[in-house]
Design a protein around this motif. Structure first.
Motif, mmCIF file in Angstrom:
data_model
loop_
_atom_site.group_PDB
_atom_site.id
_atom_site.type_symbol
_atom_site.label_atom_id
_atom_site.label_comp_id
_atom_site.label_asym_id
_atom_site.label_seq_id
_atom_site.Cartn_x
_atom_site.Cartn_y
_atom_site.Cartn_z
ATOM 1 N N ASN A 1 21.776 -26.738 8.953
ATOM 2 C CA ASN A 1 20.652 -26.314 9.804
ATOM 3 C C ASN A 1 20.535 -27.174 11.051
ATOM 4 N N VAL A 2 20.874 -28.462 10.944
ATOM 5 C CA VAL A 2 20.897 -29.328 12.122
ATOM 6 C C VAL A 2 21.911 -28.808 13.134
ATOM 7 N N LEU A 3 23.109 -28.440 12.640
ATOM 8 C CA LEU A 3 24.152 -27.944 13.539
ATOM 9 C C LEU A 3 23.754 -26.623 14.186
ATOM 10 N N SER A 4 23.175 -25.721 13.395
ATOM 11 C CA SER A 4 22.835 -24.394 13.907
ATOM 12 C C SER A 4 21.611 -24.408 14.814
ATOM 13 N N ASP A 5 20.609 -25.200 14.441
ATOM 14 C CA ASP A 5 19.337 -25.179 15.176
ATOM 15 C C ASP A 5 19.306 -26.197 16.310
ATOM 16 N N LEU B 1 24.883 -24.659 17.614
ATOM 17 C CA LEU B 1 26.284 -24.314 17.410
ATOM 18 C C LEU B 1 26.397 -22.947 16.754
ATOM 19 N N GLN B 2 27.305 -22.139 17.271
ATOM 20 C CA GLN B 2 27.550 -20.803 16.760
ATOM 21 C C GLN B 2 28.894 -20.763 16.033
ATOM 22 N N LEU B 3 29.150 -19.642 15.372
ATOM 23 C CA LEU B 3 30.414 -19.448 14.664
ATOM 24 C C LEU B 3 31.601 -19.724 15.589
ATOM 25 N N LYS B 4 32.505 -20.585 15.125
ATOM 26 C CA LYS B 4 33.754 -20.955 15.810
ATOM 27 C C LYS B 4 33.561 -21.917 16.975
ATOM 28 N N ARG C 1 30.104 -24.629 6.181
ATOM 29 C CA ARG C 1 29.010 -23.692 5.885
ATOM 30 C C ARG C 1 28.642 -22.843 7.098
ATOM 31 N N THR C 2 28.680 -23.428 8.272
ATOM 32 C CA THR C 2 28.260 -22.725 9.478
ATOM 33 C C THR C 2 29.405 -22.019 10.202
ATOM 34 N N GLY C 3 30.641 -22.263 9.761
ATOM 35 C CA GLY C 3 31.779 -21.659 10.431
ATOM 36 C C GLY C 3 32.121 -22.309 11.750
ATOM 37 N N THR C 4 31.529 -23.485 12.013
ATOM 38 C CA THR C 4 31.913 -24.233 13.214
ATOM 39 C C THR C 4 33.204 -24.998 12.932
#
Length: 435
Positions: free
Chosen positions: A121-125, A129-132, A154-157
């Motif tokens: 959630n830190v990475l996404s929010d 960061l988005q997929l890839k 988990r995030t696909g990054t």
């Protein structure tokens, strides 16, 4: 014919026919199409028999198959977490970390699931960061390194790891070549990052693992503390990009080697099951720096594919005396270190230590000196089994457990590859002929 040229010891040239891989547009990038042993939680065995009987049985057991979708976090780690919940796994932690100052962290697979979802959630929010999207992580052996690895999956990054020994020039090259959108590091590296970020327009987020605030940087501890524990893992395809490792730059500048979700998440089954011979009752210690692919091999994917405990010790630099003390004090069953480290260990009165739990020793990175192997065996009763691979591959050749050790040999081919020594015309040469 797809082929990869490698060098090892006195052998000038080896060509590996890469039947289970395909070459992609990155220089030296290989996608290893290999099988996961775990399709459901019921497939995971918790007993401790040896994983194979001999070399021939390894080749017979290994039957590569790849599903369309695969994610190491949800398909492997979360399955082990589910088994812990119903008491169907041994009492070993999934992760066991020590600091030089006596701090200790023990996490179960359930802990890893919860904490890595917070980091996801830190990475996404916070980092947006988005997929890839690509994130460069330059950290020493701290627990956050493992959580960030899982969170990226988990995030696909796409995770890019770097050693803390990188200079500002090295960091600039990696940021520009990869077009990373985020960097996560600590105070020791942050100044070097600051000196080059003006030349990296793709970089949007900077995060520091620090207990103090730094202007222009987000604080990881604060973000982690406030993050939600709920996160739905992305549905990644097996061939989606998962991680980029920069080669050591033997010829020219370091190049990017891209691995997919299956190439390490499934491919390193070869390492964990057959070379390391791990089971859930094992405690695996690999001394590799977090910046190298070998750390992904033996400090992350291989042990956790098998449900084993990952043991980690934060040392500023390799210390033979501390290493011997840790091996004698903690229930480490499987130990991996480069030949240079073993050479330092045997020079430090190994005979005065008792390794009550140690069962299996392996090494990689350079040829092992026969005298070091002999001295280690004399004082510990344990052989050292060598393995060989590259940043772009999983295990290519190895001396597998129980196999007769031949000093100077890199063992036999891993079941993932067809390995041949060939001449200038790509014809296989007979035994005893240099190729």
């Amino acid at each position: 014919m797809n082929a990869l040229i490698i060098r090892f010891g006195m052998v000038k040239l080896r060509i590996i026919n890469v039947n289970s891989l395909y070459l992609a547009n990155y220089s030296q990038r290989l996608f290893c199409i290999l099988k996961t042993q775990f399709r459901s939680s019921s497939d995971i065995k918790t007993s401790k028999p040896q994983n194979f009987t001999d070399y021939e049985s390894i080749k017979q057991q290994y039957k590569p198959q790849v599903p369309e979708y695969f994610n190491f976090a949800s398909d492997i780690l979360d399955k082990w977490s589910e088994m812990e919940k119903v008491g169907n796994r041994c009492s070993n932690p999934a992760f066991w970390w020590l600091s030089e100052h006596g701090q200790e962290v023990k996490w179960s697979f359930q802990d890893l699931a919860i904490y890595s979802k917070k980091v996801a959630n830190v990475l996404s929010d916070a980092c947006d960061l988005q997929l890839k999207d690509r994130v460069l992580v330059i950290l020493p052996r701290v627990p956050e390194w493992w959580l960030i690895n899982i969170a990226c999956i988990r995030t696909g990054t796409v995770l890019i790891t770097g050693t803390t020994q990188l200079t500002a020039t090295d960091i600039l090259h990696r940021l520009q070549a990869s077009k990373a959108k985020c960097i996560i590091t600590d105070d020791n590296v942050a100044d070097a990052v600051e000196s080059v970020t003006s030349k990296c327009p793709s970089l949007k987020a900077k995060v520091t693992i620090s207990h103090t605030q730094r202007e222009g940087w987000m604080n990881f501890q604060d973000l982690f503390q406030n993050a939600s524990e709920y996160h739905k893992c992305v549905n990644t395809k097996s061939l989606d990009p998962m991680a980029i490792f920069f080669t050591s730059g033997t010829t020219g500048a370091p190049k990017m080697a891209l691995h997919t979700h299956c190439s390490y998440g499934m491919g390193l089954t070869v390492n964990g099951r057959y070379w390391l011979d791990l089971t859930p009752s094992d405690v695996m210690w690999n001394t590799s720096d977090t910046g190298w692919a070998k750390s992904a091999w033996s400090s992350f994917f291989s042990p956790w594919i098998q449900g084993a405990c990952v043991f980690a010790l934060r040392m500023q630099r390799f210390d033979a005396k501390i290493t011997l003390e840790v091996l004698s004090k903690y229930p480490i069953t499987t130990f991996c270190s480069p030949p240079t480290a073993y050479r330092m260990l045997v020079q430090n009165n190994v005979r005065s230590y008792r390794f009550k739990s140690l069962q299996h020793c392996v090494s990689a990175g350079e040829p092992m000196n026969p005298e070091v192997m002999e001295t280690w065996k004399k004082h510990t009763g344990l052989d050292i089994y060598e393995g060989y691979g590259q940043t772009e591959t999983v295990l290519v050749c190895a001396t597998f457990k129980g196999m007769k050790i031949k000093p100077g040999s890199m063992g036999k081919p891993s079941p993932a590859y067809s390995v041949q020594i060939i001449d200038e015309n790509c014809n296989a040469v007979p035994p005893g002929v240099e190729g």
